[in-house]
Design a protein around this motif. Sequence first.
Motif, PDB file in Angstrom:
ATOM      1  N   TRP A   1      -8.116   8.270  -3.894  1.00 12.77           N
ATOM      2  CA  TRP A   1      -7.845   6.947  -4.204  1.00 12.77           C
ATOM      3  C   TRP A   1      -7.572   6.009  -2.679  1.00 12.77           C
ATOM      4  O   TRP A   1      -6.738   6.632  -1.809  1.00 12.77           O
ATOM      5  N   PHE A   2      -8.288   4.881  -2.446  1.00 13.23           N
ATOM      6  CA  PHE A   2      -8.190   4.256  -1.547  1.00 13.23           C
ATOM      7  C   PHE A   2      -7.399   2.951  -1.964  1.00 13.23           C
ATOM      8  O   PHE A   2      -7.582   2.304  -2.850  1.00 13.23           O
ATOM      9  N   CYS A   3      -6.670   2.671  -0.856  1.00 14.62           N
ATOM     10  CA  CYS A   3      -5.394   1.737  -1.175  1.00 14.62           C
ATOM     11  C   CYS A   3      -5.400   0.755   0.040  1.00 14.62           C
ATOM     12  O   CYS A   3      -4.988   1.125   1.203  1.00 14.62           O
ATOM     13  N   VAL A   4      -5.987  -0.412  -0.107  1.00 14.59           N
ATOM     14  CA  VAL A   4      -5.897  -1.222   1.257  1.00 14.59           C
ATOM     15  C   VAL A   4      -5.252  -2.607   0.834  1.00 14.59           C
ATOM     16  O   VAL A   4      -5.551  -3.318  -0.360  1.00 14.59           O
ATOM     17  N   PRO A   5      -4.584  -3.205   1.823  1.00 17.20           N
ATOM     18  CA  PRO A   5      -3.841  -4.630   1.323  1.00 17.20           C
ATOM     19  C   PRO A   5      -5.054  -5.665   1.464  1.00 17.20           C
ATOM     20  O   PRO A   5      -5.872  -5.581   1.912  1.00 17.20           O
ATOM     21  N   LEU A   6      -4.727  -6.603   0.475  1.00 18.58           N
ATOM     22  CA  LEU A   6      -5.614  -7.598   0.221  1.00 18.58           C
ATOM     23  C   LEU A   6      -5.474  -8.593   1.515  1.00 18.58           C
ATOM     24  O   LEU A   6      -4.365  -8.925   1.919  1.00 18.58           O
TER      25      LEU A   6
ATOM     26  N   LEU B   1      -6.740  -1.139  -5.092  1.00 20.29           N
ATOM     27  CA  LEU B   1      -6.897   0.184  -5.232  1.00 20.29           C
ATOM     28  C   LEU B   1      -8.132   0.645  -5.919  1.00 20.29           C
ATOM     29  O   LEU B   1      -8.769   0.429  -6.966  1.00 20.29           O
ATOM     30  N   THR B   2      -8.735   1.471  -5.294  1.00 22.45           N
ATOM     31  CA  THR B   2     -10.072   2.059  -5.455  1.00 22.45           C
ATOM     32  C   THR B   2     -10.139   3.783  -5.853  1.00 22.45           C
ATOM     33  O   THR B   2      -9.847   4.089  -4.601  1.00 22.45           O
ATOM     34  N   GLY B   3     -10.331   4.020  -7.046  1.00 18.82           N
ATOM     35  CA  GLY B   3     -10.328   5.460  -7.209  1.00 18.82           C
ATOM     36  C   GLY B   3     -11.706   6.048  -7.424  1.00 18.82           C
ATOM     37  O   GLY B   3     -12.737   5.610  -8.029  1.00 18.82           O
ATOM     38  N   TYR B   4     -12.008   7.309  -6.876  1.00 17.58           N
ATOM     39  CA  TYR B   4     -13.220   8.155  -7.340  1.00 17.58           C
ATOM     40  C   TYR B   4     -12.816   9.518  -7.963  1.00 17.58           C
ATOM     41  O   TYR B   4     -12.191  10.193  -7.271  1.00 17.58           O
TER      42      TYR B   4
ATOM     43  N   GLY C   1      -5.039   0.507   5.271  1.00 16.37           N
ATOM     44  CA  GLY C   1      -4.260   1.165   4.168  1.00 16.37           C
ATOM     45  C   GLY C   1      -4.171   2.660   4.320  1.00 16.37           C
ATOM     46  O   GLY C   1      -4.173   3.131   5.317  1.00 16.37           O
ATOM     47  N   LEU C   2      -4.386   3.290   3.102  1.00 17.47           N
ATOM     48  CA  LEU C   2      -4.360   4.763   3.035  1.00 17.47           C
ATOM     49  C   LEU C   2      -5.355   5.228   2.157  1.00 17.47           C
ATOM     50  O   LEU C   2      -5.825   4.668   1.115  1.00 17.47           O
ATOM     51  N   LEU C   3      -5.523   6.666   2.203  1.00 18.22           N
ATOM     52  CA  LEU C   3      -6.579   7.340   1.338  1.00 18.22           C
ATOM     53  C   LEU C   3      -5.849   8.422   0.788  1.00 18.22           C
ATOM     54  O   LEU C   3      -5.295   9.444   1.657  1.00 18.22           O
TER      55      LEU C   3
ATOM     56  N   THR D   1       0.716  -1.261   0.074  1.00 25.41           N
ATOM     57  CA  THR D   1       0.016   0.210   0.001  1.00 25.41           C
ATOM     58  C   THR D   1       0.776   1.314   0.047  1.00 25.41           C
ATOM     59  O   THR D   1       0.568   2.111  -0.903  1.00 25.41           O
ATOM     60  N   ASN D   2       2.016   1.443   0.903  1.00 24.57           N
ATOM     61  CA  ASN D   2       2.621   2.514   0.891  1.00 24.57           C
ATOM     62  C   ASN D   2       3.204   2.982  -0.401  1.00 24.57           C
ATOM     63  O   ASN D   2       3.304   4.130  -0.657  1.00 24.57           O
ATOM     64  N   ARG D   3       4.000   1.878  -1.008  1.00 26.48           N
ATOM     65  CA  ARG D   3       4.537   2.194  -2.210  1.00 26.48           C
ATOM     66  C   ARG D   3       3.675   2.601  -3.443  1.00 26.48           C
ATOM     67  O   ARG D   3       4.016   3.572  -4.128  1.00 26.48           O
ATOM     68  N   ILE D   4       2.694   2.086  -3.367  1.00 28.17           N
ATOM     69  CA  ILE D   4       1.549   2.549  -4.362  1.00 28.17           C
ATOM     70  C   ILE D   4       1.110   3.891  -4.072  1.00 28.17           C
ATOM     71  O   ILE D   4       1.173   4.779  -5.051  1.00 28.17           O
ATOM     72  N   VAL D   5       0.580   4.414  -2.908  1.00 26.28           N
ATOM     73  CA  VAL D   5       0.247   5.775  -2.595  1.00 26.28           C
ATOM     74  C   VAL D   5       1.446   6.649  -2.911  1.00 26.28           C
ATOM     75  O   VAL D   5       1.207   7.699  -3.351  1.00 26.28           O
ATOM     76  N   ASP D   6       2.699   6.252  -2.419  1.00 25.32           N
ATOM     77  CA  ASP D   6       3.701   7.297  -2.826  1.00 25.32           C
ATOM     78  C   ASP D   6       3.867   7.546  -4.318  1.00 25.32           C
ATOM     79  O   ASP D   6       4.297   8.668  -4.551  1.00 25.32           O
ATOM     80  N   HIS D   7       3.419   6.651  -5.246  1.00 26.39           N
ATOM     81  CA  HIS D   7       3.388   6.699  -6.564  1.00 26.39           C
ATOM     82  C   HIS D   7       2.451   7.685  -6.999  1.00 26.39           C
ATOM     83  O   HIS D   7       2.429   8.251  -8.095  1.00 26.39           O
TER      84      HIS D   7
END
Length: 207
Positions: free
Chosen positions: A155-160, A169-172, A128-130, A63-69
Amino acid sequence: MDLLPHSAPLATKLRNTLVRYHSIGDSEWRLARKTKDATVWRKPSEEFSGYLYKAQGVVEDVTNRIVDHIRPGPYRLDWDSLMTTMDIMETFEENCCVMRYTTAGQLWNIIAPREFVDFSYTTSYEDGLLSCGISLDYGEVRPNFVRGFNHPCGWFCVPLKDYPSHSLLTGYIQTELRGMLPQSAVDTAMSSTLTNFYSDLKKALKT
């Protein structure tokens, strides 16, 4: 041009709005586009005359690496093919900033390059993170650009649960491009832009 808002109440309101979008039932969404990387749905926006888009896909990373991008920072310009420039205009505490960025023309330049000034906020959500944002009427509009406006998006990003090295990863997204544009062109661009976002992000995370 407006003055900058106070960051704390705006961040709280923005987070609450995104959490509300995240609880909208499946029956309210209509499928807009599906690829191997992501699925995109849409429903009429409550904020303006266009659509609120929902995009979702599994990304093979933590999660952290995805949101950093995704959030404002050095990674985003490297991989996001739609974004052409990005400047942090103001920085607040607690992962808040105001950024100005420009986007490339789309659909053979039927949609000309756009400029946005967004308040961005990143916070924890469940495990995760928003990372969320909203446009501000702030700063002078640069020549050769139409100033677009992002209504609350994020963007909501939570580990499976069973695969913590993978994330959902869910975006609105609800972007008012402004300018003289046929709505059908905007709708076509939004769906393809969101699925491309996932494929570009996945490639970037593998490098």
